[in-house]
Each structure stands twice: as structure tokens, then as C-alpha cells.
Design a protein around this motif. Structure first.
Motif, PDB file in Angstrom:
ATOM      1  N   THR A 196      46.833  52.217  42.979  1.00 12.82           N
ATOM      2  CA  THR A 196      45.812  51.734  43.915  1.00 12.82           C
ATOM      3  C   THR A 196      45.615  50.337  43.891  1.00 12.82           C
ATOM      4  OG1 THR A 196      45.277  54.164  43.982  1.00 12.82           O
ATOM      5  CG2 THR A 196      43.817  52.702  44.931  1.00 12.82           C
ATOM      6  N   VAL A 197      44.984  49.908  43.021  1.00 12.96           N
ATOM      7  CA  VAL A 197      44.314  48.488  43.061  1.00 12.96           C
ATOM      8  C   VAL A 197      45.491  47.539  43.333  1.00 12.96           C
ATOM      9  CG1 VAL A 197      42.697  48.875  41.586  1.00 12.96           C
ATOM     10  CG2 VAL A 197      44.664  48.001  40.624  1.00 12.96           C
ATOM     11  N   SER A 198      46.832  47.700  43.091  1.00 10.28           N
ATOM     12  CA  SER A 198      47.914  46.983  43.045  1.00 10.28           C
ATOM     13  C   SER A 198      48.205  47.070  44.582  1.00 10.28           C
ATOM     14  CB  SER A 198      49.158  47.253  42.448  1.00 10.28           C
ATOM     15  OG  SER A 198      48.890  47.211  40.968  1.00 10.28           O
ATOM     16  N   ALA A 199      48.121  48.114  45.300  1.00 13.65           N
ATOM     17  CA  ALA A 199      48.263  48.494  46.889  1.00 13.65           C
ATOM     18  C   ALA A 199      47.197  47.416  47.531  1.00 13.65           C
ATOM     19  CB  ALA A 199      48.212  49.724  47.231  1.00 13.65           C
ATOM     20  N   LEU A 200      45.970  47.627  46.756  1.00 14.50           N
ATOM     21  CA  LEU A 200      45.041  46.863  47.444  1.00 14.50           C
ATOM     22  C   LEU A 200      45.068  45.295  47.365  1.00 14.50           C
ATOM     23  CD1 LEU A 200      42.048  49.249  46.878  1.00 14.50           C
ATOM     24  CD2 LEU A 200      42.878  48.590  49.291  1.00 14.50           C
ATOM     25  N   GLY A 201      45.872  45.016  46.465  1.00 15.28           N
ATOM     26  CA  GLY A 201      45.899  43.509  45.997  1.00 15.28           C
ATOM     27  C   GLY A 201      47.165  42.816  46.945  1.00 15.28           C
ATOM     28  N   ASP A 202      47.670  43.737  47.875  1.00 14.32           N
ATOM     29  CA  ASP A 202      48.871  43.007  48.661  1.00 14.32           C
ATOM     30  C   ASP A 202      48.015  42.105  49.658  1.00 14.32           C
ATOM     31  OD1 ASP A 202      50.595  42.739  50.786  1.00 14.32           O
ATOM     32  OD2 ASP A 202      51.331  44.399  50.120  1.00 14.32           O
ATOM     33  N   PRO A 203      48.699  40.756  49.799  1.00 15.40           N
ATOM     34  CA  PRO A 203      47.980  40.068  50.667  1.00 15.40           C
ATOM     35  C   PRO A 203      47.851  40.689  52.247  1.00 15.40           C
ATOM     36  CG  PRO A 203      49.288  38.835  49.306  1.00 15.40           C
ATOM     37  CD  PRO A 203      49.587  40.207  48.934  1.00 15.40           C
ATOM     38  N   SER A 204      48.885  41.339  52.696  1.00 12.34           N
ATOM     39  CA  SER A 204      48.815  41.816  54.108  1.00 12.34           C
ATOM     40  C   SER A 204      47.586  42.731  54.344  1.00 12.34           C
ATOM     41  CB  SER A 204      50.045  42.584  54.341  1.00 12.34           C
ATOM     42  OG  SER A 204      50.021  43.914  53.412  1.00 12.34           O
ATOM     43  N   VAL A 205      46.940  43.316  53.133  1.00 17.04           N
ATOM     44  CA  VAL A 205      45.819  43.967  53.291  1.00 17.04           C
ATOM     45  C   VAL A 205      44.529  43.510  53.847  1.00 17.04           C
ATOM     46  CG1 VAL A 205      44.060  45.571  52.085  1.00 17.04           C
ATOM     47  CG2 VAL A 205      46.722  45.882  51.566  1.00 17.04           C
ATOM     48  N   VAL A 206      44.374  42.133  53.491  1.00 12.43           N
ATOM     49  CA  VAL A 206      43.264  41.539  53.831  1.00 12.43           C
ATOM     50  C   VAL A 206      43.275  40.797  55.045  1.00 12.43           C
ATOM     51  CG1 VAL A 206      42.680  41.215  51.413  1.00 12.43           C
ATOM     52  CG2 VAL A 206      44.068  39.260  52.613  1.00 12.43           C
ATOM     53  N   ALA A 207      44.271  40.685  55.835  1.00 13.06           N
ATOM     54  CA  ALA A 207      44.485  39.877  57.212  1.00 13.06           C
ATOM     55  C   ALA A 207      43.541  40.465  58.322  1.00 13.06           C
ATOM     56  CB  ALA A 207      45.868  39.900  57.583  1.00 13.06           C
ATOM     57  N   ARG A 208      43.754  41.616  58.647  1.00 15.93           N
ATOM     58  CA  ARG A 208      43.110  42.228  59.679  1.00 15.93           C
ATOM     59  C   ARG A 208      41.744  42.272  59.520  1.00 15.93           C
ATOM     60  NH1 ARG A 208      39.573  46.417  59.346  1.00 15.93           N
ATOM     61  NH2 ARG A 208      41.236  47.610  58.110  1.00 15.93           N
ATOM     62  N   PRO A 209      40.902  42.642  58.313  1.00 14.18           N
ATOM     63  CA  PRO A 209      39.578  42.831  58.244  1.00 14.18           C
ATOM     64  C   PRO A 209      38.939  41.286  58.162  1.00 14.18           C
ATOM     65  CG  PRO A 209      40.536  43.702  56.198  1.00 14.18           C
ATOM     66  CD  PRO A 209      41.550  43.406  57.132  1.00 14.18           C
ATOM     67  N   THR A 210      39.775  40.209  57.618  1.00 14.36           N
ATOM     68  CA  THR A 210      39.463  38.759  57.638  1.00 14.36           C
ATOM     69  C   THR A 210      39.367  38.513  59.094  1.00 14.36           C
ATOM     70  OG1 THR A 210      40.502  38.314  55.566  1.00 14.36           O
ATOM     71  CG2 THR A 210      40.034  36.457  57.087  1.00 14.36           C
ATOM     72  N   ARG A 211      40.292  38.542  59.822  1.00 15.80           N
ATOM     73  CA  ARG A 211      40.058  38.137  61.292  1.00 15.80           C
ATOM     74  C   ARG A 211      38.835  38.969  61.939  1.00 15.80           C
ATOM     75  NH1 ARG A 211      45.679  39.114  61.386  1.00 15.80           N
ATOM     76  NH2 ARG A 211      45.538  41.208  62.049  1.00 15.80           N
ATOM     77  N   GLU A 212      38.543  40.144  61.585  1.00 21.22           N
ATOM     78  CA  GLU A 212      37.466  40.675  62.237  1.00 21.22           C
ATOM     79  C   GLU A 212      36.125  40.054  61.789  1.00 21.22           C
ATOM     80  OE1 GLU A 212      37.201  44.824  61.327  1.00 21.22           O
ATOM     81  OE2 GLU A 212      39.218  45.493  62.346  1.00 21.22           O
ATOM     82  N   VAL A 213      35.923  39.799  60.666  1.00 22.45           N
ATOM     83  CA  VAL A 213      34.633  38.927  60.348  1.00 22.45           C
ATOM     84  C   VAL A 213      34.422  37.510  60.977  1.00 22.45           C
ATOM     85  CG1 VAL A 213      34.104  40.528  58.528  1.00 22.45           C
ATOM     86  CG2 VAL A 213      35.405  38.353  57.778  1.00 22.45           C
ATOM     87  N   CYS A 214      35.707  36.978  61.096  1.00 20.53           N
ATOM     88  CA  CYS A 214      35.825  35.632  61.452  1.00 20.53           C
ATOM     89  C   CYS A 214      35.556  35.584  63.039  1.00 20.53           C
ATOM     90  CB  CYS A 214      37.112  35.165  61.073  1.00 20.53           C
ATOM     91  SG  CYS A 214      37.347  34.633  59.379  1.00 20.53           S
TER      92      CYS A 214
END
Length: 245
Positions: free
Chosen positions: A54-72
Motif C-alpha cells: 500500500t505505501v509503495s503504491a502511494l509512493g508512486d509519483p503519479s499519485v501526487v500530481a492531481r492533488p498537487t494541481r488542486e491545491v496550487c
């Protein structure tokens, strides 16, 4: 009759990318001054065969792209990925890839909880640390390896000893007992890993009891993000909050 009301006070945006099951939003807010607004966006749900999966899946860089765009999009001037294990499981190289993915998604500045923890531990002068966490053994081993690679001597690691999903509802009593049990006399500091564990009200009294810094995942994350903004973290009696890296 006219009512004169000042404000609202101008705000600085601090973005947080959190795992899909994160529930400590209010704790993060407690470290920020009144001039800061915290924007939190969660990842998509992921699944894994075990804690490491689970944590390895959450460590995939693709996971952070959409939420990063949202807060930016709503004005975050710095973005933190508030997940310790997700950012240390793949080692220092993978932690860097997560930061680069957030920058590519529009973050003006990017950091992870694991990177923030390293910076915070150095800031309080720690070299030999006792580590406590709620992970299964393979993830706990990767945490010790990550900290060792960052230049720390790990005195010992102590697990919470409950199923990983129960960390989401861990009590202050459980966390305090974990810290007191995991502390080692020869450690310069105690590091409490995992953003799921509540720690805000425990830090100062535990530091007084142990006579050493207690650095926690959520504390380090917010301290480091606020440092980028040139602002102090609000944590009465907490040693880290009196330090500027």
C-alpha cells in the motif's frame, strides 16, 4: 446602523497532499499561524497486498500530481506530501522523485514528510535517534534504512503493535506509551513516524519528561512547509518550533 468589521486578514496558502485515508486535518491546522490557510487534497484510493504494498503504491509519483494541481489552483505557495512511509519506502531517490513530480504539477516549492523529518531532526541536533512507528516489520525496516542513509544512527525502532489500520484511530495514550517505551537513554531524540498518529498535545510534555527533542511526522511536515514560507510553526513548548533551519 453601520458595523465596521476589519479583515479578513490576508492569507498565505499552504498545500498538503494527503493519503486517501488521512484524518488528522485539524492537527495540521494547529501548527500554522492565523495568517496561513491549509489547503488539503487527498490521493486516489490505492490497494496493496500488505502494508508495504500500500505505501509503495502511494509512493508512486503519479499519485501526487492531481492533488498537487488542486491545491496550487487555489493558491498554495508550498506543497507537502503528508505521508511518511509513502515517501521513505523507496529510499532517498524515490523521495526526490515525489518532490519533482509535485514541482512538475505546479508546486512552487515541494517537500515530503520523510524529507521534512530528516531536516527537523538535524535542526534539533539529533545524531542518534530512537524511532517509533505503527508499521508492519518490512516498512519499519525501510524507515530505519532511510534514516541511516540520511546520516543518523538509529538506536532502536519500536512498533505500536496493533494492526496498521488501527493507527488511524490511535489515542494519545497509545502514542505516549509508545514513545516512552521506545525511548533509549543514549538517543539524542525520539522520532514518531506516521502522519496518522496524533501528537500535537503530547510533544511538549514528553520532551519535558524525557529531557530531549521529540520530533513527530505531522509536526516536521508543517514546520518545514512554514520554513519555506518564512513563518514559524505554532507549537507552545515544542523544541522544534523554536528552531529555524
Amino acid at each position: 446602523m453601520r458595523v465596521e468589521t476589519p479583515g479578513p486578514e490576508p492569507q498565505v496558502g499552504l498545500g498538503v497532499v494527503a493519503p486517501y485515508d488521512f484524518s488528522r486535518d485539524r492537527e495540521l491546522w494547529r501548527w500554522v499561524p492565523d495568517t496561513v490557510s491549509v489547503f488539503i487534497a487527498r490521493t486516489e484510493r490505492v490497494t496493496g497486498a500488505d502494508n508495504l504494498g500500500t505505501v509503495s503504491a502511494l509512493g508512486d509519483p503519479s499519485v501526487v500530481a492531481r492533488p498537487t494541481r488542486e491545491v496550487c489552483e487555489i493558491g498554495a505557495r508550498v506543497v507537502a506530501y503528508a505521508c511518511t512511509s509513502c515517501s521513505f519506502a523507496g529510499g532517498a531517490r524515490a523521495e526526490g522523485e515525489l518532490r519533482r513530480a509535485m514541482l512538475a504539477a505546479g508546486a512552487p516549492h515541494a517537500l515530503t514528510t520523510s524529507g521534512a523529518a530528516v531536516r527537523a531532526l538535524r535542526a534539533v541536533g539529533a545524531r542518534r535517534i530512537a524511532v517509533v512507528h505503527p508499521y508492519e516489520e518490512p516498512v519499519g525496516e525501510r524507515l530505519a534504512r532511510y534514516l541511516a542513509e540520511a546520516g543518523f544512527e538509529v538506536a532502536d525502532t519500536t512498533a505500536l503493535g496493533v494492526p496498521v489500520d488501527e493507527a488511524l484511530t490511535a489515542s494519545y495514550t497509545q502514542v505516549a506509551d509508545l514513545v516512552l517505551t521506545g525511548n533509549r537513554a543514549d538517543a539524542d531524540a525520539v522520532f514518531v513516524s506516521c502522519t496518522a498518529l496524533p501528537t500535537y498535545d503530547l510533544i511538549a510534555p514528553l520532551e519535558r519528561e524525557l529531557g530531549k527533542p521529540v520530533v513527530t511526522a505531522n509536526q516536521a511536515t508543517m514546520w518545514a512547509a512554514l520554513e519555506v514560507l518564512g513563518l514559524p510553526a505554532t507549537g507552545p513548548g515544542q523544541r522544534l518550533c523554536r528552531v529555524h533551519a
